[in-house]
Design an enzyme around this catalytic site. Structure first.
Site, PDB file in Angstrom:
ATOM      1  N   THR A  41       1.025  -1.300   0.433  1.00 50.00           N
ATOM      2  CA  THR A  41      -0.135  -0.389   0.222  1.00 50.00           C
ATOM      3  C   THR A  41       0.902   1.067   0.310  1.00 50.00           C
ATOM      4  O   THR A  41       0.354   2.198  -0.867  1.00 50.00           O
ATOM      5  CB  THR A  41      -0.868  -0.166   0.950  1.00 50.00           C
ATOM      6  N   GLY A 183      -8.936  12.335   9.857  1.00 47.22           N
ATOM      7  CA  GLY A 183      -8.039  11.983  10.086  1.00 47.22           C
ATOM      8  C   GLY A 183      -6.893  12.595   9.030  1.00 47.22           C
ATOM      9  O   GLY A 183      -7.362  13.319   7.777  1.00 47.22           O
ATOM     10  N   ILE A 185      -5.602  10.793   6.105  1.00 49.71           N
ATOM     11  CA  ILE A 185      -5.372  10.572   4.763  1.00 49.71           C
ATOM     12  C   ILE A 185      -6.300  11.519   4.432  1.00 49.71           C
ATOM     13  O   ILE A 185      -5.965  12.163   3.433  1.00 49.71           O
ATOM     14  CB  ILE A 185      -5.462   8.866   4.549  1.00 49.71           C
ATOM     15  N   VAL A 238     -22.013  11.519   7.540  1.00 51.81           N
ATOM     16  CA  VAL A 238     -22.830  11.219   5.822  1.00 51.81           C
ATOM     17  C   VAL A 238     -23.629   9.865   5.713  1.00 51.81           C
ATOM     18  O   VAL A 238     -23.320   8.602   6.158  1.00 51.81           O
ATOM     19  CB  VAL A 238     -21.652  11.094   4.901  1.00 51.81           C
ATOM     20  N   GLY A 273     -11.287   5.271   7.297  1.00 57.59           N
ATOM     21  CA  GLY A 273      -9.815   4.628   7.691  1.00 57.59           C
ATOM     22  C   GLY A 273      -9.636   3.444   7.311  1.00 57.59           C
ATOM     23  O   GLY A 273     -10.315   3.270   6.117  1.00 57.59           O
ATOM     24  N   ALA A 322       3.197   3.089   7.962  1.00 58.83           N
ATOM     25  CA  ALA A 322       4.509   2.114   7.399  1.00 58.83           C
ATOM     26  C   ALA A 322       5.992   2.140   8.394  1.00 58.83           C
ATOM     27  O   ALA A 322       6.574   1.044   8.345  1.00 58.83           O
ATOM     28  CB  ALA A 322       5.144   3.004   6.020  1.00 58.83           C
ATOM     29  N   HIS A 446      21.932  27.963  15.021  1.00 64.42           N
ATOM     30  CA  HIS A 446      21.068  29.141  14.582  1.00 64.42           C
ATOM     31  C   HIS A 446      21.516  30.163  13.575  1.00 64.42           C
ATOM     32  O   HIS A 446      22.582  29.718  13.362  1.00 64.42           O
ATOM     33  CB  HIS A 446      21.098  30.189  16.271  1.00 64.42           C
TER      34      HIS A 446
HETATM   35  P1  FAD Z   1       0.656  -3.031   3.149  1.00 66.42           P
HETATM   36  O1  FAD Z   1       1.490  -1.963   2.782  1.00 66.42           O
HETATM   37  O2  FAD Z   1      -0.565  -2.871   3.065  1.00 66.42           O
HETATM   38  O3  FAD Z   1       0.936  -4.747   2.185  1.00 66.42           O
HETATM   39  C1  FAD Z   1       1.005  -5.463   2.262  1.00 66.42           C
HETATM   40  C2  FAD Z   1       0.866  -6.358   0.881  1.00 66.42           C
HETATM   41  O4  FAD Z   1       0.596  -7.564   0.514  1.00 66.42           O
HETATM   42  C3  FAD Z   1       0.375  -5.994  -0.558  1.00 66.42           C
HETATM   43  O5  FAD Z   1       0.992  -5.231  -1.598  1.00 66.42           O
HETATM   44  C4  FAD Z   1      -0.470  -6.992  -1.116  1.00 66.42           C
HETATM   45  O6  FAD Z   1      -0.863  -6.823  -2.416  1.00 66.42           O
HETATM   46  C5  FAD Z   1       0.083  -8.326   0.015  1.00 66.42           C
HETATM   47  N1  FAD Z   1      -0.584  -9.258   0.052  1.00 66.42           N
HETATM   48  C6  FAD Z   1      -2.013  -9.035   0.971  1.00 66.42           C
HETATM   49  N2  FAD Z   1      -2.279 -10.147   0.867  1.00 66.42           N
HETATM   50  C7  FAD Z   1      -1.647 -11.213  -0.592  1.00 66.42           C
HETATM   51  C8  FAD Z   1      -2.312 -12.489  -0.228  1.00 66.42           C
HETATM   52  N3  FAD Z   1      -2.605 -13.507  -0.280  1.00 66.42           N
HETATM   53  N4  FAD Z   1      -0.285 -13.100  -0.690  1.00 66.42           N
HETATM   54  C9  FAD Z   1       0.104 -12.539  -1.985  1.00 66.42           C
HETATM   55  N5  FAD Z   1      -0.118 -11.009  -1.536  1.00 66.42           N
HETATM   56  C10 FAD Z   1      -0.754 -10.680  -0.864  1.00 66.42           C
HETATM   57  N6  FAD Z   1       1.968   5.153   6.593  1.00 66.42           N
HETATM   58  C11 FAD Z   1       2.517   6.195   7.551  1.00 66.42           C
HETATM   59  O7  FAD Z   1       3.588   5.597   8.189  1.00 66.42           O
HETATM   60  N7  FAD Z   1       3.167   7.093   7.356  1.00 66.42           N
HETATM   61  C12 FAD Z   1       2.804   7.984   5.512  1.00 66.42           C
HETATM   62  O8  FAD Z   1       3.189   9.279   5.197  1.00 66.42           O
HETATM   63  C13 FAD Z   1       1.345   7.431   5.196  1.00 66.42           C
HETATM   64  N8  FAD Z   1       0.168   7.902   4.239  1.00 66.42           N
HETATM   65  C14 FAD Z   1      -0.867   6.749   3.480  1.00 66.42           C
HETATM   66  C15 FAD Z   1      -1.221   7.459   2.717  1.00 66.42           C
HETATM   67  C16 FAD Z   1      -2.623   6.002   2.495  1.00 66.42           C
HETATM   68  C17 FAD Z   1      -3.208   7.680   1.084  1.00 66.42           C
HETATM   69  C18 FAD Z   1      -2.840   5.403   2.836  1.00 66.42           C
HETATM   70  C19 FAD Z   1      -3.393   4.689   1.639  1.00 66.42           C
HETATM   71  C20 FAD Z   1      -1.958   4.388   3.361  1.00 66.42           C
HETATM   72  C21 FAD Z   1      -0.692   5.379   4.173  1.00 66.42           C
HETATM   73  N9  FAD Z   1      -0.277   4.996   5.377  1.00 66.42           N
HETATM   74  C22 FAD Z   1       0.781   5.605   5.657  1.00 66.42           C
HETATM   75  C23 FAD Z   1      -0.426   3.937   5.824  1.00 66.42           C
HETATM   76  C24 FAD Z   1       1.162   2.920   5.053  1.00 66.42           C
HETATM   77  O9  FAD Z   1       0.568   2.788   4.073  1.00 66.42           O
HETATM   78  C25 FAD Z   1       0.592   1.503   5.960  1.00 66.42           C
HETATM   79  O10 FAD Z   1       0.616   1.521   7.178  1.00 66.42           O
HETATM   80  C26 FAD Z   1       1.553   0.206   5.381  1.00 66.42           C
HETATM   81  O11 FAD Z   1       1.484   0.174   4.229  1.00 66.42           O
HETATM   82  C27 FAD Z   1       1.495  -0.894   5.921  1.00 66.42           C
HETATM   83  O12 FAD Z   1       2.097  -1.880   5.652  1.00 66.42           O
HETATM   84  P2  FAD Z   1       2.211  -3.384   5.250  1.00 66.42           P
HETATM   85  O13 FAD Z   1       3.095  -4.383   4.986  1.00 66.42           O
HETATM   86  O14 FAD Z   1       1.656  -3.917   7.154  1.00 66.42           O
HETATM   87  O15 FAD Z   1       1.538  -3.958   4.613  1.00 66.42           O
END
Ligand code: FAD
Length: 467
Positions: A41, A183, A185, A238, A273, A322, A446
């Site tokens: 994501t 929030g 986003i 909403v 969310g 992230a 500074h």
């Molecule tokens: P993810 O990044 O969601 O990755 C999970 C992956 O698993 C995906 O690629 C998916 O395709 C894969 N997957 C799922 N199921 C399967 C399966 N069965 N087989 C194979 N692959 C699979 N966080 C920040 O810290 N800073 C920010 O500025 C920030 N901005 C954001 C802006 C937006 C618009 C959004 C939506 C989120 C933002 N976030 C931000 C949150 C951040 O993206 C997430 O917290 C982070 O990506 C979580 O990481 P993760 O590795 O847990 O999962």
């Protein structure tokens, strides 16, 4: 059948970082990703594209509003919408390709397809080319992240009624954008489109914006956003969107009940969310425990209720960020390699990348009050900071919360330009159990905005110099 020490499902910040760290420590590692590109994501549709749009739209606004008073004459900026989206796509591509390079560099086997877990120690992959493959692993990590939370009765089409995914790819600047949810986003993407010309209204169920952040900061930030032209409808929900006409008709009701009002919009962004995503993994059949919110339940060592299966990132409890996912990925890899990995959940910074930025680490005043902790507050406004004045970027303040008895810093909250960078000196200080006195006695260059952090620490004992 190929056999691995570790197979990670999902290559978001949690999954790819876990895989790399485990490979560094000598484990034989594979990852499975159902998207065409790595990075999850965050890199594909989250952190990176949203920040590219925030950066570009901020520059657009600066060129239109701030340059002239600095004596820089430019003609009114024009938006090349296709180039803007191209700039964002380039940022995504650069980052996702970077992860692909790191996978190769660390000799991690990569599989593009959808994974499921038929039994502990086994992974079935429905590969992108239509074939099937089964792999074996001593440890399996669920790093499948999260998905957009849906609003009942409102169907997202990603064109006019969008989630964050559609909102980073709008084909034109909407005349009127209605954001559901105040929030991080919603406020970030609302800011992008407002800067580019949209009239933005944010509808929020609660009577405040940025739930979970320090209330003082949230109130002050709301005033700043209102000055920028964002309209808020707080304490409102909403309940429906009529998309039959050219303009969307959005029904908004007071949260406490009462008469509905119809608001018009060209685009509605649903940003209420995200929810943990574990669909299709087969967790129910395996008996992997989930909580009431669908998150995989783990212990302190990221172990699920089934031996050999672990989980990290957005798929488990904790802030959906992230860097939290990344740190869990590192900690888990180190634990699996027999080391002592851990994450300090008390010190996880969080940033809203608007202008000004909002950044926070540790406890809020509300949390300290609720816990009955006696605390001292030191606050310093950027209006009294030399660099902020020189740059004419004086909105915001730094607020430090320290334990009344020990002086240990318990929380730091900043609104201001570059707050997302400034917060880290507070995070490092807190990680080392530092006091406001430690921060106040550290020499700061500074003129820097960081001096406001030092002066806020000095203000804890009412000895800030420039206030
Ligand atoms: P993810 O990044 O969601 O990755 C999970 C992956 O698993 C995906 O690629 C998916 O395709 C894969 N997957 C799922 N199921 C399967 C399966 N069965 N087989 C194979 N692959 C699979 N966080 C920040 O810290 N800073 C920010 O500025 C920030 N901005 C954001 C802006 C937006 C618009 C959004 C939506 C989120 C933002 N976030 C931000 C949150 C951040 O993206 C997430 O917290 C982070 O990506 C979580 O990481 P993760 O590795 O847990 O999962």
């Amino acid at each position: 059948m190929s056999s691995y020490d570790l197979i990670v499902i999902g290559t978001g910040p949690g999954g790819y970082v876990c895989a790399i760290r485990a490979a560094q420590l000598g484990l034989k590692v594979a990852v499975v990703e159902k998207r065409a590109t790595f990075g999850g994501t965050c890199l594909n549709i989250g952190c990176i594209p949203s920040k590219a749009l925030l950066h570009a739209s901020h520059r657009f606004e600066e060129a239109g509003h701030s340059f002239a008073k600095m004596g820089i004459k430019v003609s009114a900026p024009e938006l090349d919408h296709a180039a803007l989206l191209g700039f964002k796509d380039q940022a995504v591509e650069g980052n996702t390709k970077g992860v692909a390079f790191l996978m190769k560099k660390n000799k991690i086997d990569t599989f593009h397809g959808t994974a499921s877990i038929p039994a502990p120690g086994k992974i079935d992959i429905a590969l992108a080319d239509g074939s099937q493959q089964t792999l074996e692993a001593k440890a399996i990590v669920i790093a499948t992240g999260s998905d957009v939370a849906k609003l009942p009765g409102i169907a997202i089409d990603e064109t006019r009624i969008v989630s964050s995914t559609g909102a980073i790819a709008l084909e034109k600047v909407p005349g009127k954008l209605l954001v559901v949810g105040a929030g991080v986003i919603g406020l970030e993407l609302g800011s992008v489109w407002r800067r580019l010309g949209a009239q933005v209204t944010v509808v929020e169920y609660l009577d405040r914006i940025l739930p979970g952040m320090d209330l003082d900061v949230a109130k002050s930030f709301q005033r700043i956003l209102e000055k920028q032209g964002v309209a808020f409808k707080l304490g409102a929900k909403v309940t429906g969107v009529d998309s039959s006409g050219d303009t969307l008709k959005v029904s908004v009701e007071p949260a406490a009940g009462g008469e509905a009002q119809a608001l018009e919009a060209d685009v509605v962004l649903v940003a209420i969310g995200r929810v943990a995503y574990t669909e299709g993994l087969g967790l129910e059949a395996l008996g992997v425990e989930k909580d009431a919110r669908g998150r995989v339940v783990t212990d302190h060592y990221y172990r699920t209720s089934v031996p050999g299966i672990f989980a990290i990132g957005d798929a488990i409890a904790g802030p959906m960020l992230a860097h939290k996912a990344e740190d869990e990925g590192v900690a888990l890899a180190e634990l699996l390699a027999g080391q002592a990995g851990h994450v300090n959940y008390e010190v996880i910074p969080s940033v809203v990348y608007t202008f000004p930025e909002v950044a926070s680490v540790g406890k809020t005043e509300e949390e300290l009050k609720q816990a009955g902790t006696a605390y001292k507050v030191g606050k310093f406004p950027f209006l009294a900071n030399g660099r902020a004045k020189a740059n004419d970027e004086t909105d915001g303040f730094v607020k430090i919360l320290a334990d009344a008895t020990t002086d240990r810093v318990l929380g730091a909250h900043i609104i201001g330009s570059e707050a997302g960078e400034l917060i880290h000196e507070c995070a490092v200080l807190m990680e080392f159990g530092g006091s406001s006195e430690d921060l106040a006695r550290t020499c700061h260059a500074h003129p820097t905005r960081s001096e406001a952090v030092k002066e806020a620490a000095m203000a804890v004992e009412k000895r800030a110099i420039h206030m």
